[in-house]
Enzyme design. Sequence first.
Site, PDB file in Angstrom:
ATOM      1  N   ARG A 290      14.825   8.119 -12.526  1.00 48.14           N
ATOM      2  CA  ARG A 290      13.636   7.412 -13.017  1.00 48.14           C
ATOM      3  C   ARG A 290      13.919   6.612 -14.288  1.00 48.14           C
ATOM      4  O   ARG A 290      13.081   6.515 -15.178  1.00 48.14           O
ATOM      5  CB  ARG A 290      12.486   8.409 -13.262  1.00 48.14           C
ATOM      6  CG  ARG A 290      12.083   9.207 -12.031  1.00 48.14           C
ATOM      7  CD  ARG A 290      11.567   8.317 -10.904  1.00 48.14           C
ATOM      8  NE  ARG A 290      11.301   9.111  -9.712  1.00 48.14           N
ATOM      9  CZ  ARG A 290      12.169   9.296  -8.719  1.00 48.14           C
ATOM     10  NH1 ARG A 290      13.355   8.693  -8.782  1.00 48.14           N
ATOM     11  NH2 ARG A 290      11.867  10.025  -7.672  1.00 48.14           N
TER      12      ARG A 290
ATOM     13  N   SER B 247       3.018  10.191 -10.471  1.00 45.02           N
ATOM     14  CA  SER B 247       3.525  11.384 -11.148  1.00 45.02           C
ATOM     15  C   SER B 247       3.445  11.202 -12.661  1.00 45.02           C
ATOM     16  O   SER B 247       3.919  10.203 -13.198  1.00 45.02           O
ATOM     17  CB  SER B 247       4.979  11.653 -10.747  1.00 45.02           C
ATOM     18  OG  SER B 247       5.068  11.938  -9.366  1.00 45.02           O
TER      19      SER B 247
ATOM     20  N   GLU C  32       6.669  10.867 -17.221  1.00 43.34           N
ATOM     21  CA  GLU C  32       7.250   9.806 -16.405  1.00 43.34           C
ATOM     22  C   GLU C  32       6.389   8.555 -16.528  1.00 43.34           C
ATOM     23  O   GLU C  32       6.891   7.440 -16.532  1.00 43.34           O
ATOM     24  CB  GLU C  32       7.330  10.251 -14.941  1.00 43.34           C
ATOM     25  CG  GLU C  32       7.914   9.214 -14.008  1.00 43.34           C
ATOM     26  CD  GLU C  32       8.163   9.754 -12.606  1.00 43.34           C
ATOM     27  OE1 GLU C  32       7.759   9.076 -11.642  1.00 43.34           O
ATOM     28  OE2 GLU C  32       8.771  10.834 -12.474  1.00 43.34           O
TER      29      GLU C  32
END
Length: 303
Positions: free
Chosen positions: A174, A225, A295
Amino acid sequence: MKQLLEELIHADVGKVLENEPLKKHTTMKVGGPADVFVEPKSIEGLMKTMEIIKKHHADWRVIGRGSNLLVLDEGIAGVVIKLGNGISHLTIQDEEITVGGGYSLVSLSTLISRKGLSGLEFASGIPGSVGGAVYMNAGAHGSDISNVLKKAHILFADGTLEWLSNEEMEFSYRSSILQKKRPGICLEAVFQLKKGDRDSIVSTMQKNKEYRRETQPWNHPCAGSIFRNPLPHYAGQLIEKAGLKGYKIGGAKISEMHGNFIVNEDNATASDVLALIDFVKKTIYEQFQIKMETEVEIVGRNK
């Protein structure tokens, strides 16, 4: 700021708005105003926008479809540039595709699958733009952008443009070079795909979409998320184990369907969401001695 606004309008760079509420441009439907909001009608319009911004020494940032973004209630100072339909071109040449940063990732993966090209099946349920997906190395179902990206056309913080190869993007979980080391945004991406069995590809895509529908709360505004998985643990499982599913602060609630999602259930503010994020971090650390990292990207005047 008034003069900058007038110059942008006069230059006909695209849509130009003053004090535009950013909750209109994020999937969580929260966020204060941008001093100036620009949605360029082309890459040329974007470059002209950058010229005017640099001339006025104004702060600026780029957003895509706002799916991994939490904008603070105070909004964003300076100019917010949205990569939208004006930068959503697509060229397909055999197994290689070139696509604009404003293109919807879900739409792209669906179109490509129907043409019998494999590699983007994992993206079938990821909301957001191609540019945003490259920026954060979006992934799911065991794959991510780093597995298919050949090179990316990047607009850097100083207004310069450069093509970066997959290796130069320095992808990790990520993450990419664009987030901290060399801040920038993806204007175009070239993906290397493979020809495959169309029916099989479409079937995999459908299964991925159904899995997301069954396990994630897309019936309420959310930002995807919220936390990175603190591997080998999974954020959603830790939050569920801590008994936090359904916990609510103001109009923001931890989804009862998936612990790693915060939903805007009742006109939530960014402050509600932030308070809930902090509460989760504190609780998980107290119970498991694990530090949770977000995130979702948190941006605004206080950041």
